[in-house]
Design an enzyme around this catalytic site. Structure first.
Site, short mmCIF file in Angstrom:
data_model
loop_
_atom_site.label_atom_id
_atom_site.label_comp_id
_atom_site.label_asym_id
_atom_site.label_seq_id
_atom_site.Cartn_x
_atom_site.Cartn_y
_atom_site.Cartn_z
N ASP A 123 0.84 -1.19 0.00
CA ASP A 123 0.00 0.00 0.00
C ASP A 123 0.88 1.25 0.00
O ASP A 123 2.04 1.21 0.42
CB ASP A 123 -0.89 0.03 1.26
CG ASP A 123 -1.87 -1.13 1.29
OD1 ASP A 123 -2.18 -1.68 0.22
OD2 ASP A 123 -2.32 -1.48 2.40
N1 URA Z 1 -1.25 -5.95 3.83
C1 URA Z 1 -1.74 -4.69 3.85
O1 URA Z 1 -2.78 -4.43 4.44
N2 URA Z 1 -1.05 -3.74 3.21
C2 URA Z 1 0.12 -3.94 2.56
O2 URA Z 1 0.71 -3.03 2.01
C3 URA Z 1 0.61 -5.27 2.55
C4 URA Z 1 -0.08 -6.24 3.18
#
Ligand code: URA
Length: 257
Positions: free
Chosen positions: A110
Site C-alpha cells: 500500500d
Molecule cells: N497488507 C496490507 O494491508 N497492506 C500492505 O501493504 C501489505 C499487506
C-alpha cells in the site's frame, strides 16, 4: 561477431540499455562510434552476442544483461506501480540506468506501507513468487491499536473472515511489545506472517479482530529479507546468493486447516 543462439541485433541491445531509439542508434553507428570486438561497425542491424562480444560506444565498454533484480526499501508515500499520472511511483526512485530495464514491482505494498519490495523485469521469477499455489510467506511488522495477544494469535492461526467473507489461510502472529500512547491508548507492536496476498490483507485481518493497523512494514518475502542497512527509499541489486535463494525457492504449500 557472434551469430550464435544468444545473438541479437546491435540496435536492439543498445536500445534495451537505454542508449536511444533505433534511429538514434543507427546514427551513432553510422558515425563510427560503435565497435564490436575492437572493430568499428557501420550496420546497426548487425548480430552480436552481448554475453561474449565486447561492445563499445565511444570507446566505453557496454555491459549488457537481460534481467535486473532490485531490493527496494520502499518508503511510505509512493505507490507500487510503474507509472501514474498523479502519484509518485516506486520506479521514480530508480535512476535511469535501472529504469531502462523496465523493472516492475513483484506484488504490491500500500502507499502508506514501507519495507521490502522486489523489483525485476524477470516475468517468470515474478510469476513464480506471486503464484497463489506457492503460498510464499510474507512477514510484516506492524503497530496496531489495542492490546493484542494470544486470543488474536489463535484466531489468526485458525484463519479469520475478512469483510468480503474470505477466510484467510493460517497466519502466525508474534507480539513484540505492548505499550501506551501519550493519550493512554494501548498499542501493540507485532510481527505477522501470512502466506497469501489479498488486497490490504494485514489491515483487514486486524480489522476482523477489532483492531487497526497504524504502521506497516514488510520485512521478508519467502527467503528474501529486507536489508536494514538500506535507508528508506534506497535500493540495491540482489546478491548472487539472494537471487539463487529466490530461484530455487519452492514455497511452503501452506493450506487451510
Ligand atoms: N497488507 C496490507 O494491508 N497492506 C500492505 O501493504 C501489505 C499487506
Amino acid at each position: 561477431m557472434s551469430t550464435g543462439k544468444k545473438s541479437q541485433r546491435l540496435d536492439k541491445i543498445l536500445g534495451h540499455l537505454g542508449y536511444g531509439t533505433r534511429s538514434e542508434i543507427k546514427k551513432y553507428v553510422k558515425q563510427g562510434r560503435v565497435a564490436i570486438n575492437g572493430v568499428v561497425v557501420k550496420d546497426s542491424g548487425i548480430q552480436c552476442d552481448p554475453g561474449t562480444d565486447v561492445v563499445e560506444l565511444d570507446g566505453e565498454r557496454i555491459f549488457y544483461r537481460e534481467f535486473v533484480y532490485l531490493m527496494l526499501h520502499k518508503p511510505p508515500g509512493v505507490i507500487s506501480a510503474t507509472e501514474d499520472r498523479r502519484e509518485k511511483t516506486v520506479l521514480d526512485l530508480l535512476p535511469t540506468d535501472f529504469q531502462v530495464f523496465s523493472p516492475f514491482p513483484v506484488g504490491r505494498l500500500d502507499k502508506d506501507t514501507e519495507g521490502l519490495l522486489l523489483l525485476t523485469n524477470d516475468g517468470q521469477l515474478a510469476h513464480d513468487l506471486l503464484s497463489p499455489r506457492k503460498h510464499v510467506p510474507k512477514t510484516y511488522e506492524a503497530i496496531v491499536l489495542g492490546h493484542v495477544g494470544e486470543v488474536e494469535a489463535a484466531r489468526f492461526r485458525e484463519g479469520v473472515e475478512l469483510d468480503d467473507g474470505y477466510v484467510t489461510l493460517p497466519a502466525e502472529l508474534k507480539v513484540l511489545e505492548h505499550s501506551k500512547e501519550a493519550d493512554g491508548a494501548h498499542i501493540s507492536r507485532i510481527q505477522l506472517t501470512i502466506s497469501e496476498g489479498k488486497f490490504h490483507q494485514v489491515k483487514r485481518m486486524f480489522e476482523s479482530v477489532g483492531s487497526r493497523v497504524t504502521y506497516l512494514k514488510r520485512l521478508s518475502m519467502g527467503p528474501l529479507v529486507l536489508d536494514e542497512t538500506l535507508p528508506l527509499g534506497a535500493f540495491r541489486e540482489l546478491t548472487d546468493s539472494e537471487l539463487e535463494l529466490l530461484r530455487t525457492y519452492k514455497g511452503t504449500g501452506a493450506s487451510k486447516s
